[in-house]
Motif scaffolding. Sequence first.
Motif, PDB file in Angstrom:
ATOM      1  N   ALA A  42      68.341  88.101  77.344  1.00 57.38           N
ATOM      2  CA  ALA A  42      68.252  89.561  78.134  1.00 57.38           C
ATOM      3  C   ALA A  42      68.248  90.868  77.029  1.00 57.38           C
ATOM      4  O   ALA A  42      66.200  91.559  77.048  1.00 57.38           O
TER       5      ALA A  42
ATOM      6  N   GLN B  83      60.581  86.275  89.440  1.00 52.71           N
ATOM      7  CA  GLN B  83      61.609  86.778  88.887  1.00 52.71           C
ATOM      8  C   GLN B  83      62.382  85.807  87.760  1.00 52.71           C
ATOM      9  O   GLN B  83      62.076  84.325  88.608  1.00 52.71           O
ATOM     10  N   LEU B  84      62.638  86.385  87.043  1.00 51.36           N
ATOM     11  CA  LEU B  84      62.959  85.196  85.878  1.00 51.36           C
ATOM     12  C   LEU B  84      64.691  85.355  85.845  1.00 51.36           C
ATOM     13  O   LEU B  84      65.025  86.848  85.986  1.00 51.36           O
TER      14      LEU B  84
ATOM     15  N   THR C  63      60.598  82.293  91.749  1.00 55.39           N
ATOM     16  CA  THR C  63      61.958  82.870  91.054  1.00 55.39           C
ATOM     17  C   THR C  63      61.984  81.838  90.244  1.00 55.39           C
ATOM     18  O   THR C  63      62.147  79.996  90.008  1.00 55.39           O
TER      19      THR C  63
ATOM     20  N   THR D 214      57.263  83.301  78.927  1.00 56.68           N
ATOM     21  CA  THR D 214      57.705  83.435  80.680  1.00 56.68           C
ATOM     22  C   THR D 214      57.439  84.924  80.743  1.00 56.68           C
ATOM     23  O   THR D 214      56.925  85.184  81.593  1.00 56.68           O
ATOM     24  N   LEU D 215      57.794  85.794  80.012  1.00 59.76           N
ATOM     25  CA  LEU D 215      57.597  86.997  79.979  1.00 59.76           C
ATOM     26  C   LEU D 215      56.297  87.668  80.339  1.00 59.76           C
ATOM     27  O   LEU D 215      56.247  88.542  81.459  1.00 59.76           O
TER      28      LEU D 215
ATOM     29  N   ARG E 264      62.084  91.955  85.111  1.00 57.84           N
ATOM     30  CA  ARG E 264      61.908  90.834  86.210  1.00 57.84           C
ATOM     31  C   ARG E 264      63.167  90.387  85.498  1.00 57.84           C
ATOM     32  O   ARG E 264      63.497  88.896  86.547  1.00 57.84           O
ATOM     33  N   LEU E 265      63.928  90.415  84.188  1.00 59.95           N
ATOM     34  CA  LEU E 265      64.980  89.617  84.443  1.00 59.95           C
ATOM     35  C   LEU E 265      66.076  89.169  84.356  1.00 59.95           C
ATOM     36  O   LEU E 265      66.388  90.763  83.720  1.00 59.95           O
ATOM     37  N   GLN E 266      66.801  88.810  84.775  1.00 64.73           N
ATOM     38  CA  GLN E 266      68.612  88.657  84.678  1.00 64.73           C
ATOM     39  C   GLN E 266      68.621  88.127  84.131  1.00 64.73           C
ATOM     40  O   GLN E 266      68.595  86.813  83.796  1.00 64.73           O
TER      41      GLN E 266
ATOM     42  N   ALA F  41      61.028  93.349  80.693  1.00 64.56           N
ATOM     43  CA  ALA F  41      62.371  92.801  80.697  1.00 64.56           C
ATOM     44  C   ALA F  41      63.024  93.213  82.446  1.00 64.56           C
ATOM     45  O   ALA F  41      63.840  92.592  82.515  1.00 64.56           O
TER      46      ALA F  41
ATOM     47  N   ALA G  70      65.055  89.949  75.129  1.00 63.16           N
ATOM     48  CA  ALA G  70      63.988  90.987  75.528  1.00 63.16           C
ATOM     49  C   ALA G  70      62.947  91.558  76.099  1.00 63.16           C
ATOM     50  O   ALA G  70      62.514  92.061  76.274  1.00 63.16           O
TER      51      ALA G  70
ATOM     52  N   LEU H 182      61.207  81.793  76.399  1.00 63.94           N
ATOM     53  CA  LEU H 182      61.367  83.475  76.985  1.00 63.94           C
ATOM     54  C   LEU H 182      60.381  84.226  76.682  1.00 63.94           C
ATOM     55  O   LEU H 182      59.774  85.182  77.951  1.00 63.94           O
TER      56      LEU H 182
END
Length: 168
Positions: free
Chosen positions: A35, A21-22, A79, A117-118, A48-50, A46, A38, A114
Amino acid sequence: VSVAKRRTRIIHRRRSHTMAQLLIIAHAPLASALAEVAAHTFPDCAVRLQALDVPPDMAPEEVQLRAAALLPSAEPKDTLILTDVFGATPCNAAQRLADGVRVRVVAGVNVPMLWRTLCYANEPLDALVTRAMAGATQGVMQASASRPQQQARSAGPEDAEDQRHHHQ
């Protein structure tokens, strides 16, 4: 142990690893803006991204509480928390949540970090941290004032008569 059995074990280990999770924690409006970048570029990844935007008047304790609420709780997952500035409130809150094993923090988030990591969120957390830092540093470079590669040169005075020359 046969080669086939070793390959099966390796494949099983890869499949059993869940995607990280990111979470981005940054001064407002940077976290939500990243975000959005992304989601625009990698809409499937995206999810998985908060993002947690930290306004100037938010108390450090509140930042930590809100960030903790965004971490996976039902089933512990790896995370990676990305923050904007080391030593600032978003990073300090993230560091208090990090355990160094399942939750890690990298400060200095930028778009190349970013995106990296994605694209590699399926890798183990240690490798993902390395990828994030490489993406951040490799994505920063001086851009020269010269024309981009593969473009025609600008028309000079000698080209004034030749109207077929392409200008960009």
